[in-house]
Design an enzyme around this catalytic site. Structure first.
Site, short mmCIF file in Angstrom:
data_model
loop_
_atom_site.label_atom_id
_atom_site.label_comp_id
_atom_site.label_asym_id
_atom_site.label_seq_id
_atom_site.Cartn_x
_atom_site.Cartn_y
_atom_site.Cartn_z
N GLY A 1 20.36 9.64 2.69
CA GLY A 1 20.93 8.34 2.53
C GLY A 1 21.13 7.96 1.15
O GLY A 1 20.80 8.74 0.25
N LEU B 1 19.12 5.86 -0.86
CA LEU B 1 18.08 6.03 -1.65
C LEU B 1 17.29 7.33 -1.93
O LEU B 1 17.24 7.78 -2.74
CB LEU B 1 17.09 4.94 -1.26
CG LEU B 1 15.72 4.88 -1.97
CD1 LEU B 1 15.81 4.56 -3.30
CD2 LEU B 1 14.77 4.03 -1.09
N TYR C 1 17.70 -5.55 12.52
CA TYR C 1 17.17 -4.97 11.32
C TYR C 1 15.82 -5.76 10.70
O TYR C 1 14.85 -5.08 10.42
CB TYR C 1 18.33 -4.82 10.06
CG TYR C 1 17.80 -4.23 8.97
CD1 TYR C 1 17.50 -2.86 8.65
CD2 TYR C 1 18.04 -5.07 7.67
CE1 TYR C 1 16.97 -2.47 7.47
CE2 TYR C 1 17.62 -4.44 6.38
CZ TYR C 1 17.24 -3.20 6.42
OH TYR C 1 16.95 -2.82 5.00
C1 AKB Z 1 21.24 -4.25 3.83
O1 AKB Z 1 22.13 -4.87 3.22
O2 AKB Z 1 21.19 -4.16 5.06
C2 AKB Z 1 20.33 -3.55 3.09
C3 AKB Z 1 19.02 -4.36 2.64
C4 AKB Z 1 19.27 -5.77 1.73
O3 AKB Z 1 17.91 -4.16 3.26
N1 AKB Z 1 20.89 -3.15 1.70
#
Ligand code: AKB
Length: 322
Positions: free
Chosen positions: A13, A15, A146
């Site tokens: 990924g 990172l 998320y």
């Molecule tokens: C996203 O945009 O989903 C990520 C984050 C801010 O965790 N880059």
């Protein structure tokens, strides 16, 4: 003293690709191993076959076998669905983000790993969070799958630390911006694509509105923060959920103006899509004083310094491809 062996999960990924090589500088090339859901033959351009293992982190049996085979003592678990891709696949995002973390934390407990790194995100905050200089502890009501998985993961990490003594460490990353690797599935990804488009086409259509301020961090700072928190003595890591972390904060309009200083003909237009609602639920800026106080965090890059570095390095990369 016996050297640590490091496993980076999700090494292909944005990172992971860079972090794997930074960790080799710290621990030595023979002590860092990479794994990802991609098959060996797909990642030959990134990693030597000797250091790479194919792994779906949802396969706990294989994870335990790899940790045992390679005598791993530290795991960096980066595999996750991000905010935008999570909204397109909520059930899969829940499964990967939660069960993947459970597998890693259980492996740490069962196999006696010395340390675990797992990233959280500014996505743990939500519409009722104070948006300016968001403090470490405040209302957290994420409304993306998320963000919900990251907040649940933070609580679970702290629980594993307190209950089982697992030395788990974490940072709430803002948007990460770098030139060596591509992001995927995030809401902050526009802030990487804009530099590529500025160099290639001198124009960019942004999927967020002009004045959407979001916290961001340049990759060299992100790598340093990640390694610093992992190398700090355990007693300095007083927060075992996840630390607020910040580098800079800017809007699409501001990054476009920063680019225009070096590419005057650059033009930006705006066509907000479903990611606008995600960005609107996140903080505009982050207060990271706990990270500064506890383990000495200090960012080095501001917007203009990052823009210069991004355009120089990407420009060189594109010139080499010609
Ligand atoms: C996203 O945009 O989903 C990520 C984050 C801010 O965790 N880059």
């Amino acid at each position: 003293m016996q050297k640590d062996n490091i496993l980076v999960i999700g090494a292909c990924g944005q990172l992971g690709t860079e972090l794997t090589f930074e960790l080799m500088k710290v621990h030595g090339e023979d002590h860092v191993f990479a794994c990802d859901i991609r098959k060996e033959k797909e990642v030959k351009h990134l990693f030597d076959t000797g250091i790479y293992r194919h792994l779906n982190v949802l396969d706990a049996k294989k994870l335990y076998a790899i940790i045992t085979e390679l005598k791993i003592t530290q795991v960096y678990h980066l595999a996750a669905y991000l905010s935008a891709s999570g909204e397109r696949n909520p059930a899969a995002a829940w499964e990967l983000n939660m069960d993947g973390l459970f597998n890693v934390l259980n492996a740490a407990k069962d196999l006696g790993l010395r340390k675990v790194y797992w990233p959280s995100s500014i996505a743990v905050f939500g519409p009722n969070t104070p948006p300016q200089s968001t403090p470490q502890n405040c209302v957290m009501d994420p409304n993306t799958v998320y963000g919900i998985t990251k907040l649940a993961g933070e609580r679970y990490s702290e629980y594993y630390n307190k209950r089982y003594g697992v030395d788990v460490r974490s940072l709430r990353y803002p948007g990460l911006i770098g030139w060596k690797s591509a992001p995927g599935g995030g809401t902050t990804d526009y802030a990487v694509t804009i530099y590529h488009e500025a160099l290639l086409h001198k124009k960019f259509e942004c999927f967020l509105k002009a004045d959407t301020a979001l916290p961001m961090l340049y990759m060299p700072d992100a790598l340093r923060a990640t390694i610093d928190i992992m190398e700090a003595p355990s007693e300095k890591i007083k927060i075992r959920s996840s630390y607020n972390l910040s580098g800079m904060s800017f809007t699409p309009k501001e990054v476009a103006m920063s680019i225009k200083k070096l590419i005057p003909e650059f033009k930006i237009t705006y066509a907000p899509d479903y990611r606008q609602a995600i960005a609107d639920s996140w903080p505009n800026s982050i207060d990271d004083k706990m990270a500064k106080k506890h383990w000495g965090w200090k960012p080095k890059f501001d917007l203009d310094k990052m823009t210069k570095d991004m355009l120089e390095n990407l420009g060189r990369q594109y010139a080499m491809k010609k």
